[in-house]
Design a protein around this motif. Structure first.
Motif, mmCIF file in Angstrom:
data_model
loop_
_atom_site.group_PDB
_atom_site.id
_atom_site.type_symbol
_atom_site.label_atom_id
_atom_site.label_comp_id
_atom_site.label_asym_id
_atom_site.label_seq_id
_atom_site.Cartn_x
_atom_site.Cartn_y
_atom_site.Cartn_z
ATOM 1 N N ALA A 1 0.837 -1.212 0.000
ATOM 2 C CA ALA A 1 0.000 0.000 0.000
ATOM 3 C C ALA A 1 0.864 1.252 0.000
ATOM 4 O O ALA A 1 1.976 1.253 0.523
ATOM 5 C CB ALA A 1 -0.893 0.000 1.233
ATOM 6 N N ALA A 2 0.310 2.298 -0.600
ATOM 7 C CA ALA A 2 0.970 3.604 -0.562
ATOM 8 C C ALA A 2 0.322 4.387 0.572
ATOM 9 O O ALA A 2 -0.778 4.940 0.426
ATOM 10 C CB ALA A 2 0.792 4.319 -1.891
ATOM 11 N N VAL A 3 0.992 4.354 1.726
ATOM 12 C CA VAL A 3 0.423 4.957 2.940
ATOM 13 C C VAL A 3 0.893 6.408 3.030
ATOM 14 O O VAL A 3 2.096 6.677 2.903
ATOM 15 C CB VAL A 3 0.915 4.190 4.194
ATOM 16 C CG1 VAL A 3 0.238 4.721 5.450
ATOM 17 C CG2 VAL A 3 0.672 2.690 4.038
ATOM 18 N N ALA A 4 -0.047 7.306 3.308
ATOM 19 C CA ALA A 4 0.337 8.719 3.426
ATOM 20 C C ALA A 4 1.233 8.902 4.645
ATOM 21 O O ALA A 4 0.919 8.391 5.733
ATOM 22 C CB ALA A 4 -0.916 9.568 3.580
ATOM 23 N N ASP A 5 2.335 9.598 4.462
ATOM 24 C CA ASP A 5 3.233 9.842 5.594
ATOM 25 C C ASP A 5 2.657 10.903 6.532
ATOM 26 O O ASP A 5 3.021 10.954 7.695
ATOM 27 C CB ASP A 5 4.603 10.295 5.070
ATOM 28 C CG ASP A 5 5.337 9.139 4.402
ATOM 29 O OD1 ASP A 5 5.329 8.038 4.988
ATOM 30 O OD2 ASP A 5 5.889 9.327 3.297
ATOM 31 N N PHE A 6 1.770 11.753 5.989
ATOM 32 C CA PHE A 6 1.214 12.854 6.797
ATOM 33 C C PHE A 6 -0.300 12.913 6.638
ATOM 34 O O PHE A 6 -0.838 12.478 5.627
ATOM 35 C CB PHE A 6 1.787 14.204 6.331
ATOM 36 C CG PHE A 6 3.280 14.238 6.329
ATOM 37 C CD1 PHE A 6 3.968 14.437 7.523
ATOM 38 C CD2 PHE A 6 3.994 14.046 5.158
ATOM 39 C CE1 PHE A 6 5.353 14.454 7.532
ATOM 40 C CE2 PHE A 6 5.378 14.069 5.160
ATOM 41 C CZ PHE A 6 6.065 14.269 6.355
ATOM 42 N N ARG A 7 -0.962 13.475 7.643
ATOM 43 C CA ARG A 7 -2.414 13.708 7.551
ATOM 44 C C ARG A 7 -2.717 15.099 8.120
ATOM 45 O O ARG A 7 -1.936 15.586 8.974
ATOM 46 C CB ARG A 7 -3.188 12.644 8.322
ATOM 47 C CG ARG A 7 -2.993 12.698 9.810
ATOM 48 C CD ARG A 7 -3.807 11.644 10.564
ATOM 49 N NE ARG A 7 -3.699 11.822 12.001
ATOM 50 C CZ ARG A 7 -2.693 11.396 12.747
ATOM 51 N NH1 ARG A 7 -1.674 10.752 12.190
ATOM 52 N NH2 ARG A 7 -2.669 11.628 14.043
ATOM 53 N N PRO B 1 1.605 7.229 11.760
ATOM 54 C CA PRO B 1 2.461 6.148 12.260
ATOM 55 C C PRO B 1 3.025 5.333 11.089
ATOM 56 O O PRO B 1 2.362 5.222 10.046
ATOM 57 C CB PRO B 1 1.512 5.285 13.097
ATOM 58 C CG PRO B 1 0.142 5.714 12.750
ATOM 59 C CD PRO B 1 0.210 7.089 12.162
ATOM 60 N N ASP B 2 4.224 4.809 11.241
ATOM 61 C CA ASP B 2 4.820 3.967 10.207
ATOM 62 C C ASP B 2 4.386 2.525 10.474
ATOM 63 O O ASP B 2 4.915 1.851 11.364
ATOM 64 C CB ASP B 2 6.351 4.110 10.252
ATOM 65 C CG ASP B 2 7.006 3.397 9.078
ATOM 66 O OD1 ASP B 2 6.483 2.332 8.666
ATOM 67 O OD2 ASP B 2 8.025 3.905 8.576
ATOM 68 N N ILE B 3 3.404 2.067 9.714
ATOM 69 C CA ILE B 3 2.792 0.744 9.974
ATOM 70 C C ILE B 3 3.816 -0.367 9.745
ATOM 71 O O ILE B 3 3.924 -1.312 10.532
ATOM 72 C CB ILE B 3 1.557 0.521 9.066
ATOM 73 C CG1 ILE B 3 0.606 1.718 9.148
ATOM 74 C CG2 ILE B 3 0.828 -0.761 9.463
ATOM 75 C CD1 ILE B 3 -0.463 1.744 8.075
ATOM 76 N N LEU B 4 4.589 -0.228 8.665
ATOM 77 C CA LEU B 4 5.576 -1.273 8.357
ATOM 78 C C LEU B 4 6.588 -1.413 9.494
ATOM 79 O O LEU B 4 6.906 -2.528 9.930
ATOM 80 C CB LEU B 4 6.287 -0.943 7.034
ATOM 81 C CG LEU B 4 7.393 -1.894 6.604
ATOM 82 C CD1 LEU B 4 6.877 -3.325 6.434
ATOM 83 C CD2 LEU B 4 8.039 -1.429 5.285
ATOM 84 N N ALA B 5 7.071 -0.266 9.994
ATOM 85 C CA ALA B 5 8.054 -0.322 11.082
ATOM 86 C C ALA B 5 7.424 -0.967 12.325
ATOM 87 O O ALA B 5 8.072 -1.773 13.006
ATOM 88 C CB ALA B 5 8.560 1.080 11.402
ATOM 89 N N GLU B 6 6.141 -0.656 12.575
ATOM 90 C CA GLU B 6 5.467 -1.253 13.749
ATOM 91 C C GLU B 6 5.318 -2.762 13.581
ATOM 92 O O GLU B 6 5.499 -3.525 14.518
ATOM 93 C CB GLU B 6 4.085 -0.636 13.933
ATOM 94 C CG GLU B 6 4.133 0.728 14.583
ATOM 95 C CD GLU B 6 2.742 1.192 15.014
ATOM 96 O OE1 GLU B 6 2.158 0.582 15.918
ATOM 97 O OE2 GLU B 6 2.256 2.161 14.404
#
Ligand code: PMT
Length: 403
Positions: A272-278, A306-311
């Protein structure tokens, strides 16, 4: 791959002229190929040519007196390990969808218990018609697999989607369908698509991800026998056969879904392309133009997601975790920094500055990076083929880990 019995069901479209090449490809792989044709298909390709290539009689008639004492469509339906419909016209897709069986091809398609692969070919407007889309959706839900169509110049003179997939592509898809269930027993959690970060009741910040890469991975993993959980962000794609899907919208929702399903997963793939900011604040109602502080614009304060991959990597345990890196320059060094920072087992890096790779398109060109510094470059291929390579690599890492 062991030789298998493939029934080619040919329906009436100009793309039928490519069927002899498909017969050759399947034959070269050692498969036993038989053909069944509709009456209109015989106007585009000769039954004699196909009989010569396959060395088997070509069936056309639902009530063939030469097949005494046998019910030909049931015999053919039971004989096949795989049925390929190529070209698959809009008409045959509709007939399959509605369970019609008044000619040999449609009767076989209704009677068979073998997997069915369709290779649609038709005019772009027929392809995009809601009736065709709905039929395809129904067939996909019933487990019918599809390859293509591609886009380009069509025989009818129009340009767009509707060209039958090339024979090698159809043959490759057939191999995948007949392939061994190498991921049986695994649960693969895949994320796909973009996220949408709300600004107010109607506006949001999103990106150009179509979900194609992640959906191809989900489809490929299901094909290999895995249980697949697909956490889908913003996408217009239909759910691949045999895949459990959970829809989300924002990065925070994606995080909740991924962490909530993590316990079940033995392999996690984050395409997925997760937004780094909201936006820091989401206005409940629509921001009115008149209420803006100045006529010249509005300032949005963004906060980090939050960085989901890192979590996921932090709670990895025995799981294999694959990340994707979307890079526009210095692709490999940038992806290397990401794999080190996030801690995944494999990083798939794509160069999103290319027009034929990354966001939105059907193809991708990627590098596979491992934490020990290994880099493998894969050539430009369809996202489905890239997905197959990524999963081959995952399987290799799994067997290395098991020793
Ligand atoms: O969907 P398509 O149109 O087919 O396009 C495919 C794709 C280009 C989206 C896909 O191939 C791809 O590169 N996906 C990752 C996009 C991305 O977010 O890359 P990134 O370099 O910003 O992030 C690196 C990794 O961290 C990714 O696995 C991402 O899912 C993950 N991430 C990023 C930010 C965040 N807040 N949480 C995350 O988990």
């Amino acid at each position: 791959m062991e030789p298998r019995r493939i029934l080619l069901a040919i329906t009436g479209g100009i793309a039928a002229y490519k069927v002899p090449e498909l017969v050759r490809s399947l034959g070269r792989a050692g498969h036993d190929v038989s053909c069944a044709m509709t009456a209109s298909a015989t106007r585009f390709v000769s039954p004699l040519a196909l009989q010569t290539l396959t060395g088997a009689p070509v069936r056309q008639d639902l009530f063939d007196p030469s097949e005494e004492g046998e019910i030909d469509h049931i015999r053919l339906a039971d004989w096949a390990d795989l049925v390929i419909v190529a070209p698959a016209t809009a008409n045959v897709l509709g007939r399959m969808c509605h369970g019609l069986a008044d000619d040999l091809v449609s009767a076989v398609l209704l009677a068979t218990r073998a997997p069915i692969l369709v290779a649609p070919a038709m005019n772009v407007n027929m392809w995009s018609h809601p009736a065709t889309r709905a039929n395809l959706e129904t067939l996909a839900q019933r487990g019918v697999r599809r390859v293509g169509p591609g886009a380009g110049e069509l025989a009818c003179g129009w340009e767009g989607e509707g060209r039958m997939a090339e024979p090698e592509e159809i043959a490759a898809e057939a191999e995948l369908l007949l392939g061994s269930k190498t991921l049986e027993g695994e649960t693969v959690l895949v994320t796909a698509g973009g996220t949408s970060e709300p600004i107010d009741a109607v506006r949001s910040i999103t990106n150009r991800s179509s979900g194609k890469m992640g959906f191809a991975l989900a489809e490929e993993a299901a094909c290999r026998g895995a249980r697949v959980i697909l956490v889908a962000g913003v996408t217009a794609l239909a759910t691949p056969a045999g895949v459990e899907r959970q829809d989300v919208s924002s990065a925070l929702e994606m995080r909740e879904a991924v962490l909530g399903r993590l316990e079940d997963a033995s392999i996690v793939i984050k395409a997925a392309a997760v937004a780094d900011f909201r936006p820091e604040v989401r206005e409940e109602s629509k921001i009115k133009k008149e209420s803006l502080e100045s006529a010249s614009g509005i300032t949005l304060r963004l906060v980090t997601n939050p960085d989901i991959l890192a979590e996921v990597c932090a709670r990895k345990g025995d799981r294999l975790v694959v990340g994707f890196a979307a890079e526009s320059e210095n692709v490999v060094p940038a992806a290397r920094r990401k794999i080190e920072r996030k801690g995944c087992d494999l990083m798939v890096a794509n160069d999103i500055s290319r027009s034929d790779a990354g966001f939105g398109v059907d193809t991708n060109a990627v590098y596979l990076l491992t934490p020990d510094g290994e880099v493998e470059e894969l050539p430009l291929s369809s996202k489905r083929v890239v997905a197959a390579h990524v999963l081959d690599r995952v399987e290799k890492l799994r067997s290395e880990r098991r020793g």
